[in-house]
Design a protein around this motif. Structure first.
Motif, PDB file in Angstrom:
ATOM      1  N   UNK A   1       0.827  -1.207   0.000  1.00 45.78           N
ATOM      2  CA  UNK A   1       0.000   0.000   0.000  1.00 45.78           C
ATOM      3  C   UNK A   1       0.859   1.253   0.000  1.00 45.78           C
ATOM      4  N   UNK A   2       1.961   1.236   0.727  1.00 51.80           N
ATOM      5  CA  UNK A   2       2.870   2.386   0.725  1.00 51.80           C
ATOM      6  C   UNK A   2       3.462   2.613  -0.659  1.00 51.80           C
ATOM      7  N   UNK A   3       3.824   1.538  -1.360  1.00 49.94           N
ATOM      8  CA  UNK A   3       4.357   1.679  -2.727  1.00 49.94           C
ATOM      9  C   UNK A   3       3.298   2.243  -3.673  1.00 49.94           C
ATOM     10  N   UNK A   4       2.065   1.756  -3.537  1.00 54.13           N
ATOM     11  CA  UNK A   4       0.965   2.273  -4.363  1.00 54.13           C
ATOM     12  C   UNK A   4       0.754   3.758  -4.072  1.00 54.13           C
ATOM     13  N   UNK A   5       0.735   4.118  -2.802  1.00 59.46           N
ATOM     14  CA  UNK A   5       0.518   5.520  -2.429  1.00 59.46           C
ATOM     15  C   UNK A   5       1.669   6.418  -2.872  1.00 59.46           C
ATOM     16  N   UNK A   6       2.896   5.916  -2.839  1.00 56.70           N
ATOM     17  CA  UNK A   6       4.033   6.711  -3.318  1.00 56.70           C
ATOM     18  C   UNK A   6       3.846   7.096  -4.780  1.00 56.70           C
ATOM     19  N   UNK A   7       3.240   6.221  -5.557  1.00 54.36           N
ATOM     20  CA  UNK A   7       3.028   6.530  -6.979  1.00 54.36           C
ATOM     21  C   UNK A   7       1.995   7.634  -7.164  1.00 54.36           C
ATOM     22  N   UNK A   8       1.254   7.978  -6.117  1.00 45.48           N
ATOM     23  CA  UNK A   8       0.256   9.035  -6.179  1.00 45.48           C
ATOM     24  C   UNK A   8       0.795  10.378  -5.689  1.00 45.48           C
ATOM     25  N   UNK A   9       2.024  10.384  -5.188  1.00 48.57           N
ATOM     26  CA  UNK A   9       2.632  11.635  -4.721  1.00 48.57           C
ATOM     27  C   UNK A   9       2.919  12.561  -5.895  1.00 48.57           C
TER      28      UNK A   9
ATOM     29  N   UNK B   1      12.526   9.352  -2.089  1.00 49.51           N
ATOM     30  CA  UNK B   1      13.535   8.367  -2.444  1.00 49.51           C
ATOM     31  C   UNK B   1      14.904   8.794  -1.951  1.00 49.51           C
ATOM     32  N   UNK B   2      15.853   7.888  -2.088  1.00 53.09           N
ATOM     33  CA  UNK B   2      17.205   8.121  -1.568  1.00 53.09           C
ATOM     34  C   UNK B   2      17.888   9.324  -2.221  1.00 53.09           C
ATOM     35  N   UNK B   3      17.719   9.482  -3.518  1.00 49.94           N
ATOM     36  CA  UNK B   3      18.367  10.603  -4.213  1.00 49.94           C
ATOM     37  C   UNK B   3      17.859  11.937  -3.669  1.00 49.94           C
ATOM     38  N   UNK B   4      16.559  12.054  -3.482  1.00 49.18           N
ATOM     39  CA  UNK B   4      15.996  13.291  -2.937  1.00 49.18           C
ATOM     40  C   UNK B   4      16.518  13.543  -1.526  1.00 49.18           C
ATOM     41  N   UNK B   5      16.599  12.475  -0.733  1.00 53.70           N
ATOM     42  CA  UNK B   5      17.081  12.606   0.633  1.00 53.70           C
ATOM     43  C   UNK B   5      18.545  13.049   0.663  1.00 53.70           C
TER      44      UNK B   5
ATOM     45  N   UNK C   1      -2.689  10.926   2.566  1.00 54.58           N
ATOM     46  CA  UNK C   1      -2.494   9.852   1.594  1.00 54.58           C
ATOM     47  C   UNK C   1      -1.756   8.662   2.191  1.00 54.58           C
ATOM     48  N   UNK C   2      -0.660   8.925   2.883  1.00 55.27           N
ATOM     49  CA  UNK C   2       0.248   7.874   3.329  1.00 55.27           C
ATOM     50  C   UNK C   2      -0.030   7.361   4.739  1.00 55.27           C
ATOM     51  N   UNK C   3      -0.658   8.171   5.581  1.00 58.16           N
ATOM     52  CA  UNK C   3      -0.848   7.782   6.972  1.00 58.16           C
ATOM     53  C   UNK C   3       0.355   8.179   7.813  1.00 58.16           C
ATOM     54  N   UNK C   4       0.432   7.617   8.987  1.00 60.45           N
ATOM     55  CA  UNK C   4       1.519   7.923   9.913  1.00 60.45           C
ATOM     56  C   UNK C   4       2.820   7.310   9.424  1.00 60.45           C
ATOM     57  N   UNK C   5       3.874   8.111   9.427  1.00 62.74           N
ATOM     58  CA  UNK C   5       5.186   7.642   8.979  1.00 62.74           C
ATOM     59  C   UNK C   5       5.795   6.686  10.002  1.00 62.74           C
ATOM     60  N   UNK C   6       6.623   5.767   9.496  1.00 61.18           N
ATOM     61  CA  UNK C   6       7.340   4.861  10.395  1.00 61.18           C
ATOM     62  C   UNK C   6       8.417   5.605  11.165  1.00 61.18           C
TER      63      UNK C   6
END
Length: 123
Positions: free
Chosen positions: A44-52, A116-120, A64-69
């Motif tokens: 679900x997190x992967x699906x939601x990431x595609x909606x960002x 993603x890692x590059x953005x971070x 969209x994503x809910x509470x972060x880990x």
């Protein structure tokens, strides 16, 4: 007789109150219930990431994503930076979620600037 009736009522009420409880006594990833498994959360997190999209607000991401880990916040060049981490892949079967199993979403001044890692690492 009154004591037996009272005891029966208390036991019956306790039984009803506990009837909706579910105990999870597993270990690690095996302990997640089928309805809320770590695999489903990751998917679900992967699906939601595609909606960002770039420019979304932090509140929109949280909706969209809910509470972060995990999350981080800091200031860089007078800008507030928030990083929200969501579990997207399992690297070890140890029963815990670690940052290397998560995708970071980078938010600067309340707007998504990347994920993603590059953005971070470019922050």
């Amino acid at each position: 007789m009154k004591t037996k009736l009272t005891t029966a009522l208390v036991l019956g009420a306790t039984s009803l109150a506990l009837s909706g409880c579910v105990l999870n006594v597993g270990e690690g990833d095996k302990g997640w219930s089928t309805g809320n498994s770590w695999e489903r959360v990751q998917e679900q997190n992967r699906v939601n990431l595609s909606k960002l999209s770039l420019g979304m607000t932090r509140d929109q991401v949280m909706t969209l994503m809910g509470t972060a880990d995990f999350n981080e916040a800091y200031t860089k060049q007078d800008k507030t930076v928030n990083v929200l981490y969501y579990r997207t892949q399992r690297t070890r079967e140890d029963g815990t979620t670690t940052k290397d199993e998560c995708t970071p979403i980078v938010i600067t001044d309340n707007r998504v600037v990347g994920w993603g890692e590059k953005a971070y690492h470019n922050m």
